[in-house]
Design an enzyme around this catalytic site. Sequence first.
Site, PDB file in Angstrom:
ATOM      1  N   GLU A  62      43.386  12.765  -5.769  1.00 26.91           N
ATOM      2  CA  GLU A  62      42.388  13.318  -4.846  1.00 26.91           C
ATOM      3  C   GLU A  62      41.852  12.214  -3.959  1.00 26.91           C
ATOM      4  OE1 GLU A  62      38.380  16.103  -4.572  1.00 26.91           O
ATOM      5  OE2 GLU A  62      39.494  15.973  -6.458  1.00 26.91           O
ATOM      6  N   ASP A 136      35.555  13.560   6.000  1.00 30.32           N
ATOM      7  CA  ASP A 136      34.692  13.306   7.148  1.00 30.32           C
ATOM      8  C   ASP A 136      35.439  13.721   8.419  1.00 30.32           C
ATOM      9  OD1 ASP A 136      33.151  12.198   9.245  1.00 30.32           O
ATOM     10  OD2 ASP A 136      32.354  10.677   7.883  1.00 30.32           O
ATOM     11  N   LYS A 140      34.011  13.174  17.220  1.00 32.61           N
ATOM     12  CA  LYS A 140      34.169  12.620  18.555  1.00 32.61           C
ATOM     13  C   LYS A 140      35.620  12.201  18.793  1.00 32.61           C
ATOM     14  CE  LYS A 140      29.432  10.915  18.966  1.00 32.61           C
ATOM     15  NZ  LYS A 140      28.572   9.719  19.192  1.00 32.61           N
ATOM     16  N   THR A 211      33.042  22.927  -4.076  1.00 33.96           N
ATOM     17  CA  THR A 211      32.368  21.632  -4.156  1.00 33.96           C
ATOM     18  C   THR A 211      30.984  21.746  -3.526  1.00 33.96           C
ATOM     19  OG1 THR A 211      33.129  20.814  -2.017  1.00 33.96           O
ATOM     20  CG2 THR A 211      34.608  20.506  -3.909  1.00 33.96           C
ATOM     21  N   TYR A 213      29.918  20.082  -1.062  1.00 36.59           N
ATOM     22  CA  TYR A 213      30.050  20.047   0.386  1.00 36.59           C
ATOM     23  C   TYR A 213      30.365  21.433   0.931  1.00 36.59           C
ATOM     24  CZ  TYR A 213      30.072  15.000  -0.157  1.00 36.59           C
ATOM     25  OH  TYR A 213      29.729  13.712  -0.461  1.00 36.59           O
ATOM     26  N   GLU A 214      31.219  22.155   0.229  1.00 38.78           N
ATOM     27  CA  GLU A 214      31.519  23.517   0.658  1.00 38.78           C
ATOM     28  C   GLU A 214      30.280  24.402   0.527  1.00 38.78           C
ATOM     29  OE1 GLU A 214      34.132  27.365  -0.783  1.00 38.78           O
ATOM     30  OE2 GLU A 214      34.840  25.356  -1.316  1.00 38.78           O
TER      31      GLU A 214
END
Length: 233
Positions: A62, A136, A140, A211, A213-214
């Site tokens: 991972e 991440d 930009k 997770t 983050y999700e």
Amino acid sequence: MTAYKEGDPTTLNRLYGRSIGKPLRAHQQGLVDNLLPRIAVPDEGPVTAERLFGDSRPLHFEIGFGGGEHLAYRADMLPDHGLIGAEPYVNGVAQCLAQIEEERLANIRLVHGDALQALARVPDGALTMVYLLHPDPWPKAKHAKRRMMNDGPVRMIADKLKPGGEFRFGTDHPIYLRHALMVMRRFTDEFEWQVEGRDSWENRPSGWCQTRYEKKAREQMGHEVWYFRFRRK
């Protein structure tokens, strides 16, 4: 201005993003000082199941495990497999170590640092699964070369996976999604997208846990989340 500038994470040779957050609690620091050295992937030499676990079990990797929820979930689900997780953020490493200790997971080895440096030392064709979940996005255009979904890392992932092995990728960022799919179109000779309509990318596949983050993306930002599975040809 194009988002595709020269270089990618395999050639930049630099980690971007934070590596240290708020100070660790005493117990977390103790895990980093005492447990991490016992289960850390060696800094040099080949990264193999035999070296890390003493046998030829299936090996997973991972890239950027965050707080370690998915890594611990898969390790608990697959106790006869070996899982390697790499993460530069020490607070995430500490959170993962706490789960390893609490759940007594003996089939995880950790890299506190650059995932690609460790992945490069895995023999070609040795991995059963590779995971890249909510990396991440570097939205930009001038930062696009920092994205993990770029030709260099994807080429390395393809090399390290055995035929029939699986690369799982997830994101909640639409810019990153479009970029990632454009990259994967250049690897149709190496990967077959496991897709059967919209449900394949809109619903989390079996064996893929949510997770933090999700969860944050869904509850706080209201983002869509997309899931992708690619089989190594």
